[in-house]
Design an enzyme around this catalytic site. Sequence first.
Site, short mmCIF file in Angstrom:
data_model
loop_
_atom_site.label_atom_id
_atom_site.label_comp_id
_atom_site.label_asym_id
_atom_site.label_seq_id
_atom_site.Cartn_x
_atom_site.Cartn_y
_atom_site.Cartn_z
N LYS A 71 1.04 -1.28 -0.10
CA LYS A 71 -0.41 0.12 0.23
C LYS A 71 0.63 1.41 0.41
CE LYS A 71 -3.32 -2.27 2.51
NZ LYS A 71 -5.43 -2.74 2.84
N GLU A 82 -10.21 -0.90 -1.85
CA GLU A 82 -9.49 0.54 -1.18
C GLU A 82 -9.43 1.44 -2.42
OE1 GLU A 82 -6.08 -0.08 1.21
OE2 GLU A 82 -6.94 -0.93 2.60
N HIS A 106 -9.01 -3.35 -6.05
CA HIS A 106 -8.77 -3.91 -4.80
C HIS A 106 -9.61 -2.65 -3.89
CE1 HIS A 106 -7.19 -3.33 -0.62
NE2 HIS A 106 -6.61 -4.01 -1.01
P1 PGA Z 1 -4.33 -6.68 5.55
O1 PGA Z 1 -4.51 -6.00 4.02
O2 PGA Z 1 -3.43 -7.85 5.41
O3 PGA Z 1 -3.50 -5.49 5.35
O4 PGA Z 1 -6.33 -6.66 5.86
C1 PGA Z 1 -4.97 -6.96 2.96
C2 PGA Z 1 -5.01 -6.34 1.70
O5 PGA Z 1 -5.58 -4.76 1.96
O6 PGA Z 1 -5.02 -6.78 0.71
#
Ligand code: PGA
Length: 243
Positions: free
Chosen positions: A9, A94, A92
């Site tokens: 990220k 997000e 994704h």
């Molecule tokens: P996380 O994120 O392992 O921090 O839950 C997974 C992702 O968003 O790919």
Amino acid sequence: MNLFVANWKMNMTRGQARAYAEQLGQIVGDGRPRVDLVLAPPYTALDAARDPKQRWSIAGQNVAAQREGAYTGEISASMLADAGCRYAIVGHSERRRLFFEEGTVLAHKLERLREANLTPIYCLGETEEERARGLSAVTLTRQAETLASDPAAAPLVVAYEPVWAIGTGQAATAEDCANSCAHLRGLLSHRSDLLILYGGSVTPENAPEILDRGGVDGFLVGGASLSAPSFAAIAGLTKNPGS
Ligand code: PGA
């Protein structure tokens, strides 16, 4: 072969990425690891995360829907390929939620990746509310429709990432995972080269159980991938560093 993707990220400077790559290299050793490893750093750290010995691949976390031109701030699929990427993440949650990306734009991104010979890591998954309303399978079916015109013989990675499990510390159970992955395998049964990953609060502690009984071919890992020993433990290359 199982596949483990580290989604950093918006974390890691180039210096931090270099230190991570160095540490991961020491853990992996000189031979090729027995699983496929992928690092998805921010664009600015792609080069720093790359392994000259090719023990892992690198991935873009996103890609432009357009080929080239006046799109300030965007990075094209051919630029990702040129930077040494083999994969790119598309869809994704997000990106869907915070940047309003939906089916049409995601389908264009998939097309751009295919033009550049990159393999998509296509993410999908239901929200907490959809789950509570019994709409998990319907949501996955709708999100998988984006793949309708993606060539069936091309390699594809799909990451089942329930939104309620991402960054919450509340991973799906192996049963949840097995149900959703079975549904996805049914929807995508015409694909000849398909890997299904799980993502959402994966840790070295819960990874073995989900890998064993969740019907998945690996993980897309966010938070727990920010430390090389933790990512390596999730990939089964070492013992859990915390145990
Ligand atoms: P996380 O994120 O392992 O921090 O839950 C997974 C992702 O968003 O790919």
